[in-house]
Write an enzyme that holds these catalytic residues in place. Structure first.
Site, mmCIF file in Angstrom:
data_model
loop_
_atom_site.group_PDB
_atom_site.id
_atom_site.type_symbol
_atom_site.label_atom_id
_atom_site.label_comp_id
_atom_site.label_asym_id
_atom_site.label_seq_id
_atom_site.Cartn_x
_atom_site.Cartn_y
_atom_site.Cartn_z
ATOM 1 N N ASP A 77 9.866 5.123 5.038
ATOM 2 C CA ASP A 77 11.084 4.420 4.628
ATOM 3 C C ASP A 77 12.314 5.328 4.730
ATOM 4 O O ASP A 77 12.213 6.554 4.642
ATOM 5 C CB ASP A 77 10.977 3.986 3.157
ATOM 6 C CG ASP A 77 9.933 2.892 2.932
ATOM 7 O OD1 ASP A 77 9.178 2.576 3.868
ATOM 8 O OD2 ASP A 77 9.887 2.374 1.802
ATOM 9 N N ASP A 78 13.452 4.692 4.828
ATOM 10 C CA ASP A 78 14.785 5.265 4.603
ATOM 11 C C ASP A 78 15.422 5.957 5.810
ATOM 12 O O ASP A 78 16.556 6.418 5.722
ATOM 13 C CB ASP A 78 14.804 6.252 3.414
ATOM 14 C CG ASP A 78 14.511 5.579 2.090
ATOM 15 O OD1 ASP A 78 14.335 4.345 2.082
ATOM 16 O OD2 ASP A 78 14.436 6.278 1.064
ATOM 17 N N HIS A 128 14.654 -2.412 6.045
ATOM 18 C CA HIS A 128 14.725 -1.804 4.706
ATOM 19 C C HIS A 128 16.159 -1.927 4.182
ATOM 20 O O HIS A 128 16.607 -1.081 3.416
ATOM 21 C CB HIS A 128 14.278 -0.343 4.797
ATOM 22 C CG HIS A 128 13.911 0.279 3.467
ATOM 23 N ND1 HIS A 128 13.066 -0.307 2.565
ATOM 24 C CD2 HIS A 128 14.280 1.460 2.908
ATOM 25 C CE1 HIS A 128 12.927 0.479 1.501
ATOM 26 N NE2 HIS A 128 13.667 1.550 1.675
ATOM 27 N N HIS A 132 20.522 -0.031 1.259
ATOM 28 C CA HIS A 132 19.528 0.385 0.274
ATOM 29 C C HIS A 132 19.879 0.028 -1.175
ATOM 30 O O HIS A 132 19.680 0.826 -2.092
ATOM 31 C CB HIS A 132 19.269 1.898 0.387
ATOM 32 C CG HIS A 132 17.880 2.282 -0.030
ATOM 33 N ND1 HIS A 132 17.562 2.681 -1.312
ATOM 34 C CD2 HIS A 132 16.722 2.331 0.648
ATOM 35 C CE1 HIS A 132 16.276 2.974 -1.389
ATOM 36 N NE2 HIS A 132 15.734 2.753 -0.207
ATOM 37 N N TYR A 169 13.168 0.362 -3.346
ATOM 38 C CA TYR A 169 12.613 0.576 -4.694
ATOM 39 C C TYR A 169 11.468 -0.396 -5.001
ATOM 40 O O TYR A 169 11.032 -0.499 -6.149
ATOM 41 C CB TYR A 169 13.692 0.449 -5.778
ATOM 42 C CG TYR A 169 14.971 1.158 -5.430
ATOM 43 C CD1 TYR A 169 15.041 2.559 -5.468
ATOM 44 C CD2 TYR A 169 16.099 0.459 -5.030
ATOM 45 C CE1 TYR A 169 16.210 3.226 -5.113
ATOM 46 C CE2 TYR A 169 17.268 1.111 -4.673
ATOM 47 C CZ TYR A 169 17.314 2.498 -4.712
ATOM 48 O OH TYR A 169 18.478 3.150 -4.365
ATOM 49 N N HIS A 223 8.452 8.774 3.003
ATOM 50 C CA HIS A 223 9.872 8.716 3.350
ATOM 51 C C HIS A 223 10.151 9.794 4.400
ATOM 52 O O HIS A 223 9.849 10.971 4.158
ATOM 53 C CB HIS A 223 10.728 8.940 2.104
ATOM 54 C CG HIS A 223 10.524 7.871 1.055
ATOM 55 N ND1 HIS A 223 9.465 7.892 0.185
ATOM 56 C CD2 HIS A 223 11.233 6.744 0.791
ATOM 57 C CE1 HIS A 223 9.537 6.816 -0.600
ATOM 58 N NE2 HIS A 223 10.597 6.106 -0.254
HETATM 59 ZN ZN LIG Z 1 13.868 3.181 0.445
#
Ligand SMILES: [Zn+2]
Length: 278
Positions: A77-78, A128, A132, A169, A223
């Site tokens: 993620d991210d 995603h 965020h 989250y 991540h």
């Molecule tokens: Zn995230």
């Protein structure tokens, strides 16, 4: 229905064929970005139903698959991150491992070439959000905007119409899921193994948590914006490959799932007041 009228016969055959796969066809349409307004199966309404049609409904959030084979999904993620994601891609390519990347739209805007590389190397790319936020605290219109912007930039940059959302989250509610499904046919994806790599910036710990949590059908959460995570991945892969695990994308893992996830009772997609245009 008379076979002596060619158009009617064609419609009959088309109805029969489409009716038999009504549900997958609708799901496919949704995953291709079939949004609001014209429904692809509208012609079916002109003919009497020949088969009981299953309405297109969304499934519950996906956490892991029930399977009898040692497949699992590694997710990041991210990103994309300018330096770390390419390092990660190198480590994955070296071991022929496929993963799923839940990208943030504004990071794709900054690093379009990395998003293209993710796709070119056979990984799954998925949504995603743009910035965020915690989606469960947002109004439906803002949720839709977060998803739409990222959907569109990934489509523009890579040509891929994403099919999955991982909410930041892990925060979602029925409104978020419905907006995600209505807008883009997204499944909501969670995870089953969380090494909390954002909290514990320790490669040995991340390695241990991922390796000990691995199981058939698992979805591992990482991540690709933390150096300690990227440093852990080669050892994680080597240990899990030595145990004969096989890494697949989330979309593939869901297709292998034998758990028979039940349809939710939320409404099927359709035109609604205030829906964003496609
Ligand atoms: Zn995230």
């Amino acid at each position: 229905m008379s076979a002596s009228v060619p158009i009617s016969r064609r419609r009959f055959l088309r109805t029969l064929t489409l009716g038999a796969c009504f549900y997958p066809a609708a799901r496919t349409f949704a995953s291709m970005g079939g949004e609001f307004g014209l429904h692809p199966l509208t012609p079916l309404l002109e003919a009497p139903p020949l088969l009981p049609a299953k309405p297109p409904v969304m499934l519950p959030p996906f956490h892991s698959a029930t399977i009898g084979t040692p497949h699992l999904a590694l997710t990041f993620d991210d990103g994309p991150h300018g330096a770390l994601t390419p390092r990660l891609l190198d480590a994955l390519a070296k071991r022929k491992v496929k993963a799923t990347f839940y990208v943030i739209g504004r990071n794709v805007e900054m690093h379009p070439e990395i998003a293209r590389r993710i796709v070119a190397e056979g990984h799954e790319i998925a949504n995603h959000t743009w910035s965020h936020p915690s989606l469960s605290g947002l109004a439906a219109g803002r949720v839709a905007e977060e998803l739409r912007r990222t959907h569109e930039i990934v489509l523009e940059v890579t040509g891929v119409r994403m099919t999955n959302l991982r909410p930041p989250y892990g925060a979602f509610n029925d409104r978020v899921r419905q907006v995600a499904f209505d807008g883009h046919g997204y499944d909501t994806i969670m995870w089953s193994v969380d090494p909390q790599d954002w909290k514990y910036r320790n490669s040995a710990r991340v390695t241990r948590e991922l390796v000990s949590g691995a199981a058939p059908g698992a979805v591992l959460l990482c991540h690709d914006i933390h150096k300690t995570t990227i440093s852990a991945i080669p050892r994680v892969l080597e240990q899990l490959l030595a145990r004969d695990f096989q890494f697949v994308t989330v979309a593939r893992l869901m297709a292998m799932d034998k758990s028979g996830r039940q349809d939710s009772n939320l409404r099927p997609p359709g035109p609604k007041p205030g829906a964003l245009p496609s």
